[in-house]
Design a protein around this motif. Structure first.
Motif, PDB file in Angstrom:
ATOM      1  N   GLY A 149      43.458  34.265  39.936  1.00  0.00           N
ATOM      2  CA  GLY A 149      42.024  34.472  39.775  1.00  0.00           C
ATOM      3  C   GLY A 149      41.339  33.187  39.334  1.00  0.00           C
ATOM      4  N   LEU A 150      40.084  33.018  39.746  1.00  0.00           N
ATOM      5  CA  LEU A 150      39.313  31.811  39.416  1.00  0.00           C
ATOM      6  C   LEU A 150      38.220  32.153  38.410  1.00  0.00           C
ATOM      7  CD1 LEU A 150      38.861  30.384  43.023  1.00  0.00           C
ATOM      8  CD2 LEU A 150      40.518  29.665  41.297  1.00  0.00           C
ATOM      9  N   ASP A 151      37.833  31.171  37.636  1.00  0.00           N
ATOM     10  CA  ASP A 151      36.707  31.354  36.728  1.00  0.00           C
ATOM     11  C   ASP A 151      35.875  30.079  36.684  1.00  0.00           C
ATOM     12  OD1 ASP A 151      38.096  29.660  34.994  1.00  0.00           O
ATOM     13  OD2 ASP A 151      39.193  31.351  34.145  1.00  0.00           O
ATOM     14  N   GLU A 152      34.960  30.010  35.733  1.00  0.00           N
ATOM     15  CA  GLU A 152      33.986  28.900  35.742  1.00  0.00           C
ATOM     16  C   GLU A 152      34.645  27.526  35.618  1.00  0.00           C
ATOM     17  OE1 GLU A 152      30.215  29.224  34.173  1.00  0.00           O
ATOM     18  OE2 GLU A 152      30.050  31.380  34.437  1.00  0.00           O
ATOM     19  N   GLU A 153      35.806  27.460  34.991  1.00  0.00           N
ATOM     20  CA  GLU A 153      36.456  26.147  34.852  1.00  0.00           C
ATOM     21  C   GLU A 153      36.922  25.608  36.214  1.00  0.00           C
ATOM     22  OE1 GLU A 153      41.111  26.344  33.767  1.00  0.00           O
ATOM     23  OE2 GLU A 153      39.845  27.353  32.339  1.00  0.00           O
ATOM     24  N   ASP A 154      37.014  26.490  37.187  1.00  0.00           N
ATOM     25  CA  ASP A 154      37.455  26.079  38.521  1.00  0.00           C
ATOM     26  C   ASP A 154      36.301  25.602  39.404  1.00  0.00           C
ATOM     27  OD1 ASP A 154      40.270  26.938  38.233  1.00  0.00           O
ATOM     28  OD2 ASP A 154      39.346  28.903  38.004  1.00  0.00           O
ATOM     29  N   LEU A 155      35.071  25.737  38.920  1.00  0.00           N
ATOM     30  CA  LEU A 155      33.917  25.433  39.784  1.00  0.00           C
ATOM     31  C   LEU A 155      33.939  24.021  40.378  1.00  0.00           C
ATOM     32  CD1 LEU A 155      31.046  27.324  37.946  1.00  0.00           C
ATOM     33  CD2 LEU A 155      31.920  27.783  40.247  1.00  0.00           C
ATOM     34  N   PRO A 156      34.291  22.962  39.617  1.00  0.00           N
ATOM     35  CA  PRO A 156      34.300  21.631  40.234  1.00  0.00           C
ATOM     36  C   PRO A 156      35.260  21.531  41.424  1.00  0.00           C
ATOM     37  CG  PRO A 156      34.312  21.442  37.839  1.00  0.00           C
ATOM     38  CD  PRO A 156      34.527  22.897  38.155  1.00  0.00           C
ATOM     39  N   ALA A 157      36.446  22.100  41.283  1.00  0.00           N
ATOM     40  CA  ALA A 157      37.418  22.035  42.389  1.00  0.00           C
ATOM     41  C   ALA A 157      36.963  22.894  43.567  1.00  0.00           C
ATOM     42  CB  ALA A 157      38.791  22.484  41.898  1.00  0.00           C
ATOM     43  N   ILE A 158      36.378  24.056  43.284  1.00  0.00           N
ATOM     44  CA  ILE A 158      35.854  24.915  44.349  1.00  0.00           C
ATOM     45  C   ILE A 158      34.788  24.153  45.130  1.00  0.00           C
ATOM     46  CG2 ILE A 158      34.425  26.965  44.797  1.00  0.00           C
ATOM     47  CD1 ILE A 158      35.748  28.294  42.356  1.00  0.00           C
ATOM     48  N   GLU A 159      33.892  23.517  44.385  1.00  0.00           N
ATOM     49  CA  GLU A 159      32.772  22.823  45.020  1.00  0.00           C
ATOM     50  C   GLU A 159      33.257  21.663  45.909  1.00  0.00           C
ATOM     51  OE1 GLU A 159      29.985  21.259  42.241  1.00  0.00           O
ATOM     52  OE2 GLU A 159      28.322  21.422  43.634  1.00  0.00           O
TER      53      GLU A 159
END
Ligand SMILES: CC(C)(COP(=O)(O)OP(=O)(O)OC[C@H]1O[C@@H](n2cnc3c(N)ncnc32)[C@H](O)[C@@H]1OP(=O)(O)O)[C@@H](O)C(=O)NCCC(=O)NCCS
Length: 163
Positions: A23-33
């Protein structure tokens, strides 16, 4: 799923590296982006992903070690799940990551007794259309001029998969 994890970056991985789905959360946002921008001409903004997380949508990532290689975003609506985004880092495409993510979604949907999966896909997106067709998705509609495109707009196929 929230876990204590180290910050991640998305770097190319050797072909055939083993993939874990988490599962992903806000800490993953840079890599997602980063992946989203590498993979799409018209990427979602960081804000859209943030809203998806805050709205309780299902965000899952395919990890090679600590590195995010691809992700999916699913919006649950009662007995239907809508696959809003499925994206694999371009250097890692065609190595089974997209298939792993889609199979994970289907498996989770089965476990949650979901009746059907829905999504939209660009008419020109042959790789995604082949992936979805191979997993039982069929066309049930067409949204005219749904997506931005280089020369104007592009139609979307509406696909569904009955579970
Ligand atoms: C569509 C996408 C998620 C597929 O992920 P992937 O990891 O590259 O795909 P996989 O290696 O798991 O391939 C699984 C199947 O998808 C199809 N496929 C994937 N890439 C393909 C390509 N370039 N051409 C034709 N079929 C392709 C094939 O059926 C493949 O099975 P096969 O290898 O046994 O032939 C990926 O190309 C991507 O992120 N594209 C950009 C974002 C996008 O368009 N997302 C879909 C939005 S609806």
């Amino acid at each position: 799923m929230t876990q204590a994890r180290q910050p991640r970056v998305s770097e190319p991985a050797p072909r055939g590296a083993s993939i874990r789905i988490l599962g992903l959360d806000e800490e993953d946002l840079p890599a997602i982006e980063q992946i989203e921008h590498r993979a799409h001409l018209y990427p979602w903004s960081n804000r859209v992903f943030q809203d998806c997380i805050r709205s309780g949508y299902l965000l899952d990532g395919a990890f090679d070690g600590q590195n995010l290689r691809g992700f999916s975003v699913v919006m649950p609506i009662l007995s239907e799940w809508h696959v809003l985004n499925l994206c694999v880092d371009p250097p890692l495409q065609r190595q089974g990551v997209g298939r792993s993510l889609l199979r994970f979604i289907i498996e989770q949907a089965h476990q949650s007794k979901i009746q059907s999966l829905w999504l939209e896909v660009r008419v020109s997106n042959a790789p995604a259309r082949a992936l979805y067709a191979a997993h039982g998705f069929a066309q049930v509609g067409l949204r005219k001029a749904y997506y931005p495109a280089k020369n104007g707009r592009e139609d979307a196929l509406v696909l569904t998969c009955e579970l």
